[in-house]
Design a protein around this motif. Structure first.
Motif, PDB file in Angstrom:
ATOM      1  N   ASP A 153       0.814  -1.220   0.000  1.00 33.38           N
ATOM      2  CA  ASP A 153       0.000   0.000   0.000  1.00 33.38           C
ATOM      3  C   ASP A 153       0.849   1.271   0.000  1.00 33.38           C
ATOM      4  N   SER A 154       2.180   1.095  -0.042  1.00 27.76           N
ATOM      5  CA  SER A 154       3.117   2.233  -0.101  1.00 27.76           C
ATOM      6  C   SER A 154       2.941   3.188   1.065  1.00 27.76           C
ATOM      7  N   ASP A 155       2.766   2.634   2.258  1.00 22.41           N
ATOM      8  CA  ASP A 155       2.619   3.450   3.455  1.00 22.41           C
ATOM      9  C   ASP A 155       3.690   3.082   4.472  1.00 22.41           C
ATOM     10  N   VAL A 156       4.072   4.062   5.295  1.00 20.89           N
ATOM     11  CA  VAL A 156       4.947   3.844   6.438  1.00 20.89           C
ATOM     12  C   VAL A 156       4.067   3.780   7.680  1.00 20.89           C
ATOM     13  N   TYR A 157       4.331   2.823   8.552  1.00 21.90           N
ATOM     14  CA  TYR A 157       3.539   2.645   9.767  1.00 21.90           C
ATOM     15  C   TYR A 157       4.440   2.746  10.991  1.00 21.90           C
ATOM     16  N   ILE A 158       3.938   3.440  12.021  1.00 16.75           N
ATOM     17  CA  ILE A 158       4.721   3.533  13.248  1.00 16.75           C
ATOM     18  C   ILE A 158       3.833   3.767  14.454  1.00 16.75           C
ATOM     19  N   ASP A 159       4.095   3.026  15.508  1.00 14.54           N
ATOM     20  CA  ASP A 159       3.591   3.338  16.839  1.00 14.54           C
ATOM     21  C   ASP A 159       4.689   4.151  17.497  1.00 14.54           C
ATOM     22  N   LEU A 160       4.401   5.404  17.816  1.00 12.79           N
ATOM     23  CA  LEU A 160       5.445   6.315  18.288  1.00 12.79           C
ATOM     24  C   LEU A 160       6.074   5.878  19.607  1.00 12.79           C
ATOM     25  N   SER A 161       5.432   4.942  20.320  1.00  9.77           N
ATOM     26  CA  SER A 161       6.048   4.436  21.546  1.00  9.77           C
ATOM     27  C   SER A 161       7.320   3.646  21.236  1.00  9.77           C
ATOM     28  N   PHE A 162       7.519   3.298  19.971  1.00 12.14           N
ATOM     29  CA  PHE A 162       8.726   2.573  19.584  1.00 12.14           C
ATOM     30  C   PHE A 162       9.994   3.337  19.950  1.00 12.14           C
ATOM     31  N   PHE A 163       9.940   4.653  19.875  1.00 12.72           N
ATOM     32  CA  PHE A 163      11.152   5.413  20.148  1.00 12.72           C
ATOM     33  C   PHE A 163      11.594   5.267  21.598  1.00 12.72           C
ATOM     34  N   ASN A 164      10.651   5.022  22.493  1.00 11.31           N
ATOM     35  CA  ASN A 164      11.034   4.700  23.868  1.00 11.31           C
ATOM     36  C   ASN A 164      11.696   3.332  23.947  1.00 11.31           C
ATOM     37  N   GLU A 165      11.224   2.394  23.097  1.00 12.53           N
ATOM     38  CA  GLU A 165      11.824   1.064  23.051  1.00 12.53           C
ATOM     39  C   GLU A 165      13.298   1.148  22.651  1.00 12.53           C
ATOM     40  N   LEU A 166      13.611   2.029  21.734  1.00  9.78           N
ATOM     41  CA  LEU A 166      15.004   2.174  21.318  1.00  9.78           C
ATOM     42  C   LEU A 166      15.900   2.512  22.505  1.00  9.78           C
ATOM     43  N   LYS A 167      15.382   3.341  23.391  1.00 13.43           N
ATOM     44  CA  LYS A 167      16.187   3.748  24.544  1.00 13.43           C
ATOM     45  C   LYS A 167      16.176   2.699  25.648  1.00 13.43           C
ATOM     46  N   THR A 168      15.000   2.157  25.948  1.00  9.25           N
ATOM     47  CA  THR A 168      14.900   1.259  27.092  1.00  9.25           C
ATOM     48  C   THR A 168      15.368  -0.155  26.774  1.00  9.25           C
ATOM     49  N   ARG A 169      15.063  -0.659  25.576  1.00 10.37           N
ATOM     50  CA  ARG A 169      15.419  -2.042  25.250  1.00 10.37           C
ATOM     51  C   ARG A 169      16.785  -2.134  24.578  1.00 10.37           C
ATOM     52  N   PHE A 170      17.095  -1.160  23.726  1.00 11.64           N
ATOM     53  CA  PHE A 170      18.334  -1.217  22.965  1.00 11.64           C
ATOM     54  C   PHE A 170      19.439  -0.357  23.565  1.00 11.64           C
ATOM     55  N   GLY A 171      19.083   0.530  24.483  1.00 13.38           N
ATOM     56  CA  GLY A 171      20.089   1.376  25.112  1.00 13.38           C
ATOM     57  C   GLY A 171      20.583   2.502  24.240  1.00 13.38           C
ATOM     58  N   ALA A 172      19.810   2.862  23.218  1.00 13.01           N
ATOM     59  CA  ALA A 172      20.216   3.948  22.323  1.00 13.01           C
ATOM     60  C   ALA A 172      20.084   5.297  23.024  1.00 13.01           C
ATOM     61  N   GLN A 173      20.861   6.267  22.562  1.00 11.26           N
ATOM     62  CA  GLN A 173      20.810   7.606  23.148  1.00 11.26           C
ATOM     63  C   GLN A 173      19.460   8.268  22.914  1.00 11.26           C
ATOM     64  N   GLY A 174      18.867   7.975  21.788  1.00 13.41           N
ATOM     65  CA  GLY A 174      17.596   8.602  21.453  1.00 13.41           C
ATOM     66  C   GLY A 174      17.802  10.022  20.951  1.00 13.41           C
ATOM     67  N   GLY A 175      16.742  10.769  20.945  1.00  9.78           N
ATOM     68  CA  GLY A 175      16.802  12.132  20.429  1.00  9.78           C
ATOM     69  C   GLY A 175      16.069  12.253  19.113  1.00  9.78           C
ATOM     70  N   LEU A 176      15.741  13.471  18.754  1.00  8.35           N
ATOM     71  CA  LEU A 176      14.890  13.708  17.600  1.00  8.35           C
ATOM     72  C   LEU A 176      15.541  13.261  16.289  1.00  8.35           C
ATOM     73  N   PHE A 177      16.847  13.447  16.156  1.00  5.14           N
ATOM     74  CA  PHE A 177      17.460  13.048  14.898  1.00  5.14           C
ATOM     75  C   PHE A 177      17.535  11.526  14.774  1.00  5.14           C
ATOM     76  N   THR A 178      17.605  10.826  15.899  1.00  2.21           N
ATOM     77  CA  THR A 178      17.484   9.371  15.851  1.00  2.21           C
ATOM     78  C   THR A 178      16.149   8.979  15.237  1.00  2.21           C
ATOM     79  N   GLU A 179      15.096   9.658  15.649  1.00  2.00           N
ATOM     80  CA  GLU A 179      13.771   9.377  15.104  1.00  2.00           C
ATOM     81  C   GLU A 179      13.715   9.723  13.620  1.00  2.00           C
ATOM     82  N   ALA A 180      14.396  10.800  13.259  1.00  2.00           N
ATOM     83  CA  ALA A 180      14.453  11.184  11.849  1.00  2.00           C
ATOM     84  C   ALA A 180      15.180  10.126  11.031  1.00  2.00           C
ATOM     85  N   TYR A 181      16.250   9.574  11.576  1.00  2.00           N
ATOM     86  CA  TYR A 181      16.992   8.502  10.901  1.00  2.00           C
ATOM     87  C   TYR A 181      16.097   7.300  10.650  1.00  2.00           C
ATOM     88  N   VAL A 182      15.346   6.888  11.664  1.00  2.00           N
ATOM     89  CA  VAL A 182      14.451   5.736  11.521  1.00  2.00           C
ATOM     90  C   VAL A 182      13.419   5.993  10.426  1.00  2.00           C
TER      91      VAL A 182
END
Length: 308
Positions: A151-180
């Motif tokens: 369907d040529s759509d991007v899907y995201i549950d925005l709570s995922f960005f918390n997962e990056l920090k809590t589960r993966f230990g990533a620094q996070g931040g807005l540009f991290t979200e932009a990269y994803v």
């Protein structure tokens, strides 16, 4: 990363499904992959599940064991439309910041395709909570952000960005979200160019790995042009991309490589035959290649024997 207060936003490029019902629950079984579905998506959470035996290949689309997934979901953009009008809104409202990022990424590719004598077809990003039905089947937020070529759509549950920090230990931040997000739009570019069909197989030199590394490179290319790409209003949305922003993206890339996931969040052993996205070093290399050159032509991961 900050946004120009006076630049306009186009909230229509994001479709908000969060208030339309939908299910949740964790993954209660196995996610079946195939049929042109999740072969070319972000699948960051999928890495973890695959190494723990929670994912199998085969079948068609997404199916099975996904808990209660929303049906009859309707887009309600009234809140985004009223709240997300300018870059000033993006600087103080996270949802609006995501709108701004999507706008910037798609403005860049619109202009890049035009320079190449072709036409970019915009794709919406769809916000959802818990679960969603897509052209590739049904998914929950456990899948992570993904692009559905059907369907040529991007899907995201925005709570995922918390997962990056809590589960993966990533620094996070807005540009991290932009990269994803830019990575997922890299998959859309591949779909438009017909590259997606090459993304098959597993292993360190597989088409799947090459497709993902190219999407990382495309994300870096956008990052290079982010502060100079004008929106439809004529002004760039993003005022600057700092070295700290780049460092946060590279930190995330280092935590979502196949080797890092297998060793630290999987069974502790690295099995190169299961690679689908590339190593942490490769993901950093190809994002950096895109960012330093700003040239999509330098992202030809299918035309090199040296993936890094």
């Amino acid at each position: 990363m900050r946004f120009d207060d006076d630049a306009g936003l186009d909230a229509s490029e994001v479709q908000d499904l969060r208030g339309s019902g939908g299910g949740g629950g964790g993954i209660g079984g196995r996610v079946a992959l195939g049929g042109g579905g999740l072969g070319v998506v972000g699948l960051i959470i999928y890495f973890v599940l695959s190494q723990l035996g929670g994912v199998t290949t085969g079948g068609s689309g997404l199916s099975g064991g996904l808990g209660s997934v929303g049906s009859g979901q309707q887009v309600d953009n009234s809140k985004l439309s009223s709240e997300c009008k300018t870059g000033a809104d993006a600087n103080k409202n996270h949802d609006c910041a995501i709108v701004a990022i999507v706008n910037s990424v798609q403005d860049y590719w619109t202009q890049q395709f035009a320079r190449s004598g072709s036409t970019y077809r915009k794709a919406p990003t769809k916000f959802f909570n818990g679960g969603v039905r897509t052209g590739c089947g049904s998914a929950t937020s456990d899948t992570g952000p993904f692009y559905c070529p059907a369907d040529s759509d991007v899907y995201i549950d925005l709570s995922f960005f918390n997962e990056l920090k809590t589960r993966f230990g990533a620094q996070g931040g807005l540009f991290t979200e932009a990269y994803v997000l830019a990575h997922e739009y890299g998959h859309h570019v591949q779909n438009l160019l017909g590259t997606s069909r090459k993304g098959t197989g597993t292993g360190p030199t597989s088409g799947s790995v090459r497709l993902e590394l190219q999407a990382d490179c495309y994300a870096g290319v956008w990052g290079n042009h982010a502060s100079t790409t004008p929106t439809e209003s004529g002004k760039p949305l993003i005022t600057d991309v700092t070295q700290d922003d780049i460092n946060s993206a590279l930190d995330t890339a280092s935590r979502i490589g196949d080797d890092y996931i297998q060793e630290n969040l999987g069974g502790g052993q690295v099995d190169r035959s299961k690679f689908t996205h590339g190593t942490s070093a490769q993901r950093k290399k190809w994002f950096t290649t895109g960012f330093q050159t700003g040239d999509p032509a330098r992202c030809d991961t299918f035309g090199t024997n040296n993936l890094g």
